[in-house]
Design an enzyme around this catalytic site. Structure first.
Site, mmCIF file in Angstrom:
data_model
loop_
_atom_site.group_PDB
_atom_site.id
_atom_site.type_symbol
_atom_site.label_atom_id
_atom_site.label_comp_id
_atom_site.label_asym_id
_atom_site.label_seq_id
_atom_site.Cartn_x
_atom_site.Cartn_y
_atom_site.Cartn_z
ATOM 1 N N LYS A 1 0.798 -1.235 0.000
ATOM 2 C CA LYS A 1 0.000 0.000 0.000
ATOM 3 C C LYS A 1 0.833 1.289 0.000
ATOM 4 O O LYS A 1 0.502 2.258 0.676
ATOM 5 C CB LYS A 1 -0.944 0.021 1.218
ATOM 6 N N ASP B 1 -5.555 -6.306 10.268
ATOM 7 C CA ASP B 1 -6.883 -5.669 10.319
ATOM 8 C C ASP B 1 -8.024 -6.628 9.968
ATOM 9 O O ASP B 1 -9.137 -6.503 10.489
ATOM 10 C CB ASP B 1 -6.942 -4.410 9.439
HETATM 11 C C1 BGC Z 1 -1.943 -5.917 3.492
HETATM 12 C C2 BGC Z 1 -2.816 -6.720 4.427
HETATM 13 C C3 BGC Z 1 -4.005 -5.904 4.870
HETATM 14 C C4 BGC Z 1 -4.732 -5.323 3.685
HETATM 15 C C5 BGC Z 1 -5.920 -4.455 4.070
HETATM 16 C C6 BGC Z 1 -2.773 -5.327 2.373
HETATM 17 O O1 BGC Z 1 -1.990 -4.489 1.581
HETATM 18 O O2 BGC Z 1 -0.917 -6.705 2.960
HETATM 19 O O3 BGC Z 1 -2.079 -7.156 5.544
HETATM 20 O O4 BGC Z 1 -4.871 -6.715 5.609
HETATM 21 O O5 BGC Z 1 -3.853 -4.557 2.902
HETATM 22 O O6 BGC Z 1 -5.544 -3.398 4.865
#
Ligand code: BGC
Length: 450
Positions: free
Chosen positions: A158, A194
């Site tokens: 992200k 999360d």
């Molecule tokens: C992460 C996850 C997370 C998800 C939603 C992803 O980019 O790797 O760990 O649960 O985003 O936030």
């Protein structure tokens, strides 16, 4: 979706309208990838890691206590105080802190010092400095957990790229920062994703809940697996507890090429623009961090081909990230034939859009991107439900895309129904403050188990 009149636009959107046969194939492939993640033998090379979370109990509603919780992983950073009184009584106080963008690509020390600073401010505000409260940490990135309170970051996602965290135990980094600061007495007792927080907080009220889903900045899901299938858990054959929550990290599905048959040329452009090219393939087709950018790319392509907004130009639109994902929700919330929100978006972008066909086509583009996201997400959920082999399940869901897009929940439901075996019942439950409350509930189980 209505009829797209222009052949170039039709061609551009064709690949987004994945037909059912292909969706079935996505489910088939994801099932295979998940099995690889769960198996000890293949885990190391699996794309979908299916991490063991060490959460083996869902809340019973009998948990009690006062806990701090941190929620890091989307666009905001939050600190919470959660008081659990038992019998479904959860009281929360929370503060959201602006997360400076520079921290996303800074150093580990800067990141954890910032988190601690917010925590200290929060504790001061509520007079909690010396209470020695247990803290649950929701850290929404792929972590290889070695226990409920120990986990090393496998990779950033992200848009984060903080130096010095990959391969490190994030609980230790946080606890060290708290100690370094020396102003509050707090012990980090649980580290959760999360998705797990979302599952736990909904399971607290709903005892049919077995899946936690996030469709926000990123996407991911966790589910309840039989402990005997969680081979990467040391005691998988002998554990007295029958279940283990698995964090699938499905965002990485396709990183080994198995999703090429559904990707579009635009997905490849998006991927190249990111800080983690080649990674999080499934996530990049689905989640909020990328949807707006996808629309922007299609739009500038159509403008360059003279299909849309002829004789108009927009400097703004040429900038990466200028088409916010929230615009998609705005545009799709106009009633058919109305363009109130659409006009606002166009205005923000410096476009006039005098032709009704332009506004209509823009809506088609948004619909193509959001419906593909919902279809792929439905495939993921169907994979999990099939894997659990149950006939009835509640799915806890959170995330900005699911929450704010006007038709996302109904699209998801629609496609799941098409793909599931007949007779399987499911319910999508929007989770309230899952990440924060879930972390407190996870912390509560550690205190209870002591
Ligand atoms: C992460 C996850 C997370 C998800 C939603 C992803 O980019 O790797 O760990 O649960 O985003 O936030």
């Amino acid at each position: 979706m209505g009829t797209i009149n222009h052949p170039d636009l039709q061609l551009a959107l064709k690949d987004f309208l994945i037909e059912e046969e292909k969706l079935t194939q996505v489910v088939y492939r994801m099932t295979k990838e998940m099995k690889m993640g769960l198996s000890k033998e293949t885990h190391a090379r699996a794309a979908v890691k299916c991490f063991v979370t060490y959460v083996q109990d869902l809340p019973t509603g009998k948990e009690r206590g006062k806990f701090l919780a941190l929620d890091l992983g989307g666009s905001n950073f939050r600190v919470l105080l959660v008081i659990i009184r038992g019998d479904s009584d959860l009281q929360t106080e929370s503060r959201t802190y602006v997360f400076p963008e520079t921290l996303m690509t800074g150093t580990a020390k800067e990141l954890f010092d910032f988190i601690t600073e917010c925590l200290v401010q929060f504790c001061r505000q509520f007079g909690l400095e010396n209470e020695g409260l247990p803290l649950g940490f929701t850290f929404s990135f792929p972590c290889h957990q070695q226990g409920l309170s120990k986990g090393t970051l496998v990779a950033w996602t992200k848009g984060f790229r903080v130096e010095g965290v990959v391969g490190r135990n994030v609980v230790e980094l946080l606890q060290e920062a708290i100690t370094r600061r020396g102003e509050i007495s707090v012990t980090v007792v649980a580290l959760i994703n999360d998705t797990v927080g979302t599952l736990l907080s909904t399971a607290y009220f709903n005892n049919n809940c077995r899946i936690g889903l996030i469709v926000g900045t990123g996407t991911n899901a966790c589910y309840v697996e039989k402990t005997v299938n969680a081979e990467c858990f040391e005691g998988y054959q002998t554990s007295p507890k029958p279940y283990m929550v698995i964090n699938t990290e499905w965002g990485a599905f396709g990183d080994n090429g198995v999703l090429e048959f559904v990707r579009t040329p635009y997905d490849k452009v998006i991927d190249k623009e990111t800080v983690n090219p080649g990674r999080q393939t499934f996530e990049k087709c689905i989640s909020g961090m990328y949807m707006g950018e996808m629309v922007r790319l299609i739009l500038i392509d159509m403008m360059a081909k003279g299909v849309m907004f002829r004789n108009e130009s927009s400097e703004k639109l040429l900038q990466r990230g200028s088409f916010s994902t929230s615009y998609i929700s705005d545009i799709e919330s106009d009633a058919p034939g109305e363009y109130r929100m659409c006009n606002k978006v166009l205005h923000n972008l410096g476009l006039r859009g005098n032709q009704e066909s332009d506004r209509l086509n823009l809506r088609y583009i948004c619909e193509a991107v959001s419906s593909r996201s919902a279809k792929l997400c439905a495939c993921g959920l169907v994979t999990l439900i099939n894997k659990m082999n149950i006939n009835e399940v509640a799915i806890a869901v959170d995330g900005s895309v699911y929450r704010y897009h006007p038709t996302y929940p109904s699209m998801l439901e629609h496609h799941m129904k098409k793909l599931l075996k007949p007779g399987v019942k499911f319910e999508l439950v929007c989770s309230e403050d899952g990440s924060g409350r879930g972390a407190a509930l996870a912390a509560a189980t550690t205190v209870k188990n002591k």
